[in-house]
Design a protein around this motif. Structure first.
Motif, short mmCIF file in Angstrom:
data_model
loop_
_atom_site.label_atom_id
_atom_site.label_comp_id
_atom_site.label_asym_id
_atom_site.label_seq_id
_atom_site.Cartn_x
_atom_site.Cartn_y
_atom_site.Cartn_z
N TYR A 309 44.08 3.34 75.26
CA TYR A 309 42.89 3.32 76.10
C TYR A 309 41.92 4.42 75.69
O TYR A 309 40.71 4.19 75.58
CB TYR A 309 43.29 3.48 77.57
N GLY A 310 42.46 5.61 75.42
CA GLY A 310 41.60 6.70 74.99
C GLY A 310 40.94 6.42 73.65
O GLY A 310 39.74 6.69 73.46
N LEU A 311 41.70 5.87 72.71
CA LEU A 311 41.12 5.53 71.41
C LEU A 311 40.04 4.46 71.55
O LEU A 311 39.00 4.53 70.90
CB LEU A 311 42.23 5.03 70.47
N ARG A 312 40.29 3.45 72.41
CA ARG A 312 39.29 2.39 72.60
C ARG A 312 37.99 2.96 73.15
O ARG A 312 36.90 2.55 72.73
CB ARG A 312 39.83 1.31 73.53
N LYS A 313 38.08 3.89 74.08
CA LYS A 313 36.86 4.50 74.63
C LYS A 313 36.09 5.24 73.55
O LYS A 313 34.85 5.18 73.50
CB LYS A 313 37.22 5.44 75.78
N TYR A 314 36.80 5.95 72.66
CA TYR A 314 36.10 6.65 71.58
C TYR A 314 35.46 5.66 70.61
O TYR A 314 34.34 5.87 70.13
CB TYR A 314 37.06 7.58 70.84
N LEU A 315 36.18 4.56 70.30
CA LEU A 315 35.59 3.56 69.42
C LEU A 315 34.30 3.01 70.02
O LEU A 315 33.30 2.84 69.32
CB LEU A 315 36.58 2.43 69.16
N GLY A 316 34.34 2.71 71.32
CA GLY A 316 33.13 2.21 71.98
C GLY A 316 32.00 3.22 71.93
O GLY A 316 30.84 2.86 71.67
N ALA A 317 32.32 4.49 72.15
CA ALA A 317 31.29 5.53 72.12
C ALA A 317 30.68 5.66 70.73
O ALA A 317 29.46 5.80 70.58
CB ALA A 317 31.90 6.86 72.55
N TYR A 318 31.52 5.56 69.69
CA TYR A 318 31.00 5.73 68.33
C TYR A 318 30.26 4.49 67.84
O TYR A 318 29.32 4.59 67.04
CB TYR A 318 32.13 6.12 67.38
N LEU A 319 30.67 3.31 68.33
CA LEU A 319 29.87 2.12 68.04
C LEU A 319 28.47 2.27 68.62
O LEU A 319 27.47 1.88 67.99
CB LEU A 319 30.56 0.88 68.62
N ALA A 320 28.38 2.85 69.80
CA ALA A 320 27.07 3.09 70.42
C ALA A 320 26.30 4.17 69.66
O ALA A 320 25.10 4.03 69.40
CB ALA A 320 27.25 3.49 71.88
N ALA A 321 26.98 5.25 69.29
CA ALA A 321 26.32 6.35 68.60
C ALA A 321 25.77 5.92 67.24
O ALA A 321 24.70 6.37 66.82
CB ALA A 321 27.29 7.52 68.42
N LEU A 322 26.51 5.04 66.56
CA LEU A 322 26.07 4.58 65.24
C LEU A 322 25.14 3.38 65.31
O LEU A 322 24.52 3.01 64.30
CB LEU A 322 27.29 4.20 64.39
N GLY A 323 25.04 2.75 66.49
CA GLY A 323 24.25 1.52 66.60
C GLY A 323 24.94 0.35 65.92
O GLY A 323 24.29 -0.51 65.33
N GLY A 324 26.28 0.33 66.01
CA GLY A 324 27.09 -0.67 65.32
C GLY A 324 27.70 -0.05 64.08
O GLY A 324 27.34 1.06 63.68
N CYS A 325 28.66 -0.76 63.47
CA CYS A 325 29.25 -0.21 62.25
C CYS A 325 29.70 -1.32 61.34
O CYS A 325 29.82 -2.48 61.75
CB CYS A 325 30.38 0.76 62.57
#
Length: 419
Positions: A309-325
């Protein structure tokens, strides 16, 4: 001629030996239990099946390194070092370089003094790193010694990502900011991923996930780190084997008050008695917790659910920060055991173009090979890439010795060019 890389911790060292200039791997090994008063555990590989064994008690890193060198030179044990094939360069992992070190550097008295000064930022890590350097300087005085810093790759973080919402004097006077760690691993994963994508890393948006004893994520744009989960210390971020990860900052003060704990005692709990093993209550390590979770043990399953769950939240945050990947890249610290975890943590990210191929993910063969685990036409590719930090250490060491080393995001690496 040969090149040795070293990663020294409080009670262990890890080494790799390469022939130069091709950087052909000759040997790899670990020594664990140094300075514990018990016989150490040795694991090594000379290009043949891995051998394990118990050795006499070794009380210091200098004794441990001397023992390693003895075995590397031992003809009777098949050691790869022979007369005329001497170690001419040594690359040393150093966890914390502060803001002072933005690239790998040759070690002299001034550099060693600065590494010692930075121990206040990472005493658990820089102190044994420095002890390993001093041991190698004593035993290999004629070699070129190079420091490779975990923090250097993250020196491209923008100010809004590395500043904390704290009094500015804490940063100005004491260096309190986000530094990030596991830089060589994130560098390696990103360069190999770009190569697999068939694109220049400068044109890629990537999220790399280093999953070993410590776990960290990195958002990479244009080949540069723009955000990373670990911060001022390696404790920040997602939960790890023994580290808590990010928690409410009010908890330490509350526990210090109600259990009359010192700051050092709380730090010990957050670093060594929390994370997966803290939730489970006991265990031999992350692999043990995963195995118990797969067997249906409730608290182990809870711990792994929390990690996912913690990893998924970080992935979501970084997808937002990068504007997709373009790709999410996982290392594979526990091999096939992590397949169910990846499936669990990636669930719910389909809206972001993240789709897992269950068959590819579950494949347990050739665990040391790089493989794609997403459908062929997925918008976001998913890759498993075994991390090879020692390759970064070795290439940086060669570059420093040749006077051609640059900042890591500008440096050219052969592993980024050759499949």
């Amino acid at each position: 001629m040969c090149l040795l890389t070293l990663s020294c911790r409080e009670h262990s060292l890890e080494y790799s030996l390469f022939a130069t200039p091709e950087l052909t791997a000759l040997a790899w090994g670990t020594v664990e239990g140094i300075g514990t008063g018990l016989p150490v555990r040795l694991q090594y590989d000379y290009g043949s099946p891995v051998a394990c064994g118990a050795t006499p008690q070794l009380d210091s890193l200098v004794e441990a390194l001397a023992y390693v060198l003895q075995r590397l030179y031992s003809a009777s044990e098949g050691g790869p070092l022979v007369p005329g094939r001497d170690i001419r360069a040594v690359g040393h992992r150093v966890v914390h370089g502060g803001e002072r070190f933005r690239q790998s550097v040759a070690i002299d008295g001034l550099v060693l003094a600065e590494i010692a000064r930075l121990e206040r930022l990472a005493p658990k890590y820089n102190r044994p790193n420095r002890a390993g350097i001093e041991a190698a300087l004593q035993l290999l005085p004629a070699a070129c010694h190079v420091a490779i810093f975990d923090t250097a790759f993250h020196q491209t973080l923008p100010p809004y990502a590395y500043h904390y919402p704290l009094p500015h004097d804490w940063y100005r006077k004491h260096g309190v900011r986000r530094y990030g760690f596991h830089g060589p691993s994130h560098l390696y994963l990103s360069r190999r991923a770009a190569l697999r994508l068939g694109r220049d890393v400068a044109d890629c948006r990537l999220i790399t996930v280093h999953m070993e004893l410590g776990i960290s994520l990195c958002a990479i744009a244009g080949g540069c780190s723009v955000d990373t989960s670990m911060g001022f210390t390696p404790v920040e971020g997602t939960m790890q084997e023994r580290r808590s990860g990010t928690i409410d900052p009010g908890i330490p003060g509350f526990m210090m008050d109600w259990q009359e704990l010192s700051a050092q005692q709380v730090e010990e709990v957050l670093n060594e008695k929390s994370g997966l093993l803290g939730v489970v209550g006991q265990g031999r390590g992350r692999r043990d917790v995963i195995e118990r979770a797969n067997a249906g043990e409730a608290r182990a399953a809870l711990a792994m659910r929390m990690e996912c769950y913690g990893l998924r939240k970080y992935l979501g945050a970084y997808l937002a920060a990068l504007g997709g990947c373009d790709a999410i890249v996982f290392s594979c610290g526990q091999g096939a055991l992590e397949a169910p975890l990846r499936q669990q943590l990636l669930q719910g990210l389909e809206a972001f173009g993240v789709h897992l191929d269950g068959g590819r993910n579950a494949c347990s063969e050739h665990l040391q090979e790089e493989r794609c685990i997403s459908p062929s036409q997925a918008a976001v590719q998913l890759w498993i890439i075994p991390t090879r930090e020692e390759q970064v250490y070795a290439e940086d060491t060669l570059a420093v010795c040749a006077g051609s080393c640059r900042e890591p995001w500008l440096q050219s690496y052969r592993f980024a060019r050759e499949l």
